[in-house]
Scaffold this active site. Structure first.
Site, PDB file in Angstrom:
ATOM      1  N   GLY A 115       0.778  -1.239   0.000  1.00 56.58           N
ATOM      2  CA  GLY A 115       0.000   0.000   0.000  1.00 56.58           C
ATOM      3  C   GLY A 115       0.803   1.280   0.000  1.00 56.58           C
ATOM      4  CD  GLU A 151       1.798  -9.237   1.041  1.00 56.96           C
ATOM      5  OE1 GLU A 151       2.009 -10.396   1.433  1.00 56.96           O
ATOM      6  OE2 GLU A 151       0.664  -8.721   1.040  1.00 56.96           O
ATOM      7  N   PRO A 152       5.191  -4.723  -0.157  1.00 57.34           N
ATOM      8  CG  PRO A 152       7.149  -3.472  -0.335  1.00 57.34           C
ATOM      9  CD  PRO A 152       6.570  -4.682   0.328  1.00 57.34           C
ATOM     10  N   GLY A 153       4.237  -3.609  -3.454  1.00 51.71           N
ATOM     11  CA  GLY A 153       4.383  -3.838  -4.889  1.00 51.71           C
ATOM     12  C   GLY A 153       4.841  -2.523  -5.517  1.00 51.71           C
ATOM     13  NE  ARG A 211      -1.588   2.362 -11.625  1.00 50.92           N
ATOM     14  CZ  ARG A 211      -1.613   3.559 -11.124  1.00 50.92           C
ATOM     15  NH1 ARG A 211      -1.056   4.567 -11.772  1.00 50.92           N
ATOM     16  NH2 ARG A 211      -2.184   3.798  -9.978  1.00 50.92           N
ATOM     17  CB  CYS A 243     -11.070   0.829 -32.462  1.00 51.14           C
ATOM     18  SG  CYS A 243     -12.308   1.451 -33.547  1.00 51.14           S
ATOM     19  CD  GLU A 244     -13.128   0.915 -25.388  1.00 49.66           C
ATOM     20  OE1 GLU A 244     -13.146  -0.131 -26.070  1.00 49.66           O
ATOM     21  OE2 GLU A 244     -13.445   0.950 -24.204  1.00 49.66           O
ATOM     22  CE1 TYR A 285      -0.452  -4.014  -8.736  1.00 48.10           C
ATOM     23  CE2 TYR A 285       0.349  -1.886  -7.969  1.00 48.10           C
ATOM     24  CZ  TYR A 285       0.027  -3.205  -7.720  1.00 48.10           C
ATOM     25  OH  TYR A 285       0.185  -3.723  -6.458  1.00 48.10           O
TER      26      TYR A 285
HETATM   27  N1  LLP Z   1      -0.523  -7.296  -0.773  1.00 52.87           N
HETATM   28  C1  LLP Z   1      -1.765  -7.621  -1.210  1.00 52.87           C
HETATM   29  C2  LLP Z   1      -2.488  -8.682  -0.547  1.00 52.87           C
HETATM   30  C3  LLP Z   1      -2.330  -6.915  -2.292  1.00 52.87           C
HETATM   31  O1  LLP Z   1      -3.555  -7.217  -2.695  1.00 52.87           O
HETATM   32  C4  LLP Z   1      -1.586  -5.902  -2.925  1.00 52.87           C
HETATM   33  C5  LLP Z   1      -2.126  -5.160  -4.074  1.00 52.87           C
HETATM   34  C6  LLP Z   1      -0.290  -5.627  -2.442  1.00 52.87           C
HETATM   35  C7  LLP Z   1       0.196  -6.335  -1.358  1.00 52.87           C
HETATM   36  C8  LLP Z   1       0.601  -4.586  -3.050  1.00 52.87           C
HETATM   37  O2  LLP Z   1       0.027  -3.330  -2.953  1.00 52.87           O
HETATM   38  P1  LLP Z   1       0.939  -2.039  -3.314  1.00 52.87           P
HETATM   39  O3  LLP Z   1       2.078  -2.019  -2.374  1.00 52.87           O
HETATM   40  O4  LLP Z   1       1.360  -2.213  -4.716  1.00 52.87           O
HETATM   41  O5  LLP Z   1       0.022  -0.889  -3.137  1.00 52.87           O
HETATM   42  N2  LLP Z   1      -3.846  -2.102 -10.166  1.00 52.87           N
HETATM   43  C9  LLP Z   1      -3.892  -1.114  -9.112  1.00 52.87           C
HETATM   44  C10 LLP Z   1      -3.323  -1.631  -7.822  1.00 52.87           C
HETATM   45  C11 LLP Z   1      -3.959  -2.921  -7.357  1.00 52.87           C
HETATM   46  C12 LLP Z   1      -3.324  -3.461  -6.119  1.00 52.87           C
HETATM   47  C13 LLP Z   1      -3.764  -4.868  -5.838  1.00 52.87           C
HETATM   48  N3  LLP Z   1      -3.229  -5.444  -4.648  1.00 52.87           N
HETATM   49  C14 LLP Z   1      -3.164   0.153  -9.592  1.00 52.87           C
HETATM   50  O6  LLP Z   1      -2.729   0.187 -10.740  1.00 52.87           O
HETATM   51  O7  LLP Z   1      -3.073   1.126  -8.862  1.00 52.87           O
END
Ligand code: LLP
Length: 423
Positions: A229, A270-272, A309, A343-344, A379
């Protein structure tokens, strides 16, 4: 203290490599990742015991491999992500916890894989406890808890509260513990992830909920996870979360729990987005410029099939221009709408939530220039599609000053693979 990025509307290079050379060598649209940026973001989080990368943000095998070499482990939300992690060299040794399956359901393939490899599971629904229990009685699991509130950069990325399908509702702990007992399952960890792209205020509130739920579960706990998050700035006025402060809050929670339980607890994050967003750039070539009433449309060869996005969330990405022949910084700035080839009508990168077209002030682009959609490393490619029969872009990693192809551009054969015309 982490320095804030300064976004510029013109750009000549990415990590020291000239944009024109990258575009000519690999073609466009092209995803480019700067590995050094990922390395810096990993270092920022080094106080946490475990950094578990949410690979859904950017799961190319090369990226996962480089994360692994830097001591970062992964979560997996599907059978495909489990296989991806294994292919990138992550160990399935259940003692090492390098891959954790974390989801709200087991589809049959994921359950089979988890059982086959004895992988750790983070259960987001009570049914998962019983389904795992039937196949693997006596297991240890962690529970993903929905604390009753959530927050994200968009309503679609808020994963807490009553409107979210994610996690086990915070008042159902006792019921879950009984369910676990039936199968000899032990709850050894708790996890809370309230949304993606949230802020310190909301993230901090999670600590209290974690403490309350952890005390209800009790001494079997060995780990707590703060989830992901963490936001990154997409605009000049946005900031990072104060990480030392954030760590302090979680560390204090962990320490209080450790003291009460009489044993140490591992603290995971747990960052993405935080790890990969800023490393990524989507380079697109300008193919047409046209005036439509009061709007100047700049149409490029990347669309929402490459970066979804903006159309999905009205998300804002920094955009810059690289001149084909001259430095774009010398050009006069104009208000433009940046659109793609699909085409959108919604195929617009400069839009607000709800699909309203916005303009962006950029150095006047010309056909043949490149538009760079920045902060596209999370993403981005992973949400790409083949809509309009577009092949997915190539991906390149810049490592030690060298551009390395990490995914080939798709071909027409890739596009129709598996399709069958019956007699
Ligand atoms: N852990 C869990 C269980 C999650 O569901 C997620 C993201 C993360 C960690 C990583 O979250 P982050 O650190 O990246 O905020 N497609 C959307 C974001 C969807 C996130 C889904 N879950 C976007 O482009 O903003």
């Amino acid at each position: 203290m982490i320095t804030l990025p300064s976004f510029s509307t013109s750009r000549r290079e990415i990590a020291g490599l000239e944009i024109g050379s990258l575009a000519r060598q690999f073609g466009t649209p092209l995803y480019v990742y700067d590995l050094a940026s990922i390395g810096r973001r990993i270092a920022d989080l080094s106080e946490f015991d475990v950094i578990r990368y949410a690979q859904k943000a950017c799961g190319n095998l090369a990226i996962l491999d480089r994360m692994r070499r830097r001591g970062v482990v992964v979560d997996a939300v599907s059978a495909g992500e489990i296989r991806r992690a294994i292919a990138a060299g992550y160990s399935v040794d259940p003692e090492k916890h390098e891959i954790v399956y974390t989801a709200d359901i087991f589809d049959r393939e994921a359950l089979d894989l988890v059982v086959e490899h004895s992988l750790p599971v983070n259960c987001g629904s009570p049914d998962m406890i019983s389904q795992l229990g039937e196949r693997r009685p006596g297991s240890e699991v962690t529970l993903r808890i929905n604390p009753g509130f959530g927050h994200g950069h968009s309503q679609k990325t808020n994963t807490g509260g009553e409107q979210s399908k994610h996690g086990i509702w915070h008042t159902q702990i006792d019921e879950c513990l009984r369910r676990a007992d039936q199968f000899g399952i032990t709850v050894t960890g708790l996890h809370m992830h309230i949304g993606s792209g949230t802020d310190l205020k909301h993230l901090s509130e999670v600590c209290d909920s974690m403490e309350r739920v952890a005390l209800e579960v009790g001494r079997t706990l060995k780990t707590i996870s703060a989830g992901g998050g963490l936001p990154v700035p997409y605009r000049t006025e946005e900031t990072y979360v104060d990480l030392p402060k954030y760590f302090e809050l979680w560390n204090a929670t962990r320490n209080r729990l450790s003291e009460k339980f009489g044993h140490p607890l591992t603290l995971e994050i747990e960052p993405g987005r935080y790890l990969s967003a800023e490393s990524g750039y989507l380079i697109a070539e300008v193919r047409s410029i046209k005036q439509v009433g009061g709007n100047l449309f700049v149409l490029v060869d990347a669309g929402f099939n490459d970066l979804a996005r903006p159309v999905m969330y009205g998300a804002y990405h920094p955009i810059s221009v690289a001149g084909q022949t001259v430095d774009a910084a010398d050009r006069e700035e104009v208000d433009v709408v940046i659109g793609g080839p699909l085409c959108e009508s919604g195929d617009i990168f400069t839009q607000r939530e709800g699909g309203f077209v916005d303009t962006r002030r950029l150095p006047a682009p010309q056909v043949g220039d490149w538009i760079i959609l920045e902060n596209a490393g999370a993403y981005g490619f992973v949400m790409a599609s083949n809509y309009n029969s577009k092949t997915r872009a190539a991906e390149v990693l810049i490592e030690d000053g060298q551009a390395k192809l990490i995914r080939k551009r798709e071909t027409f054969d890739d596009l129709v693979r598996g399709e069958i015309i019956p007699d």
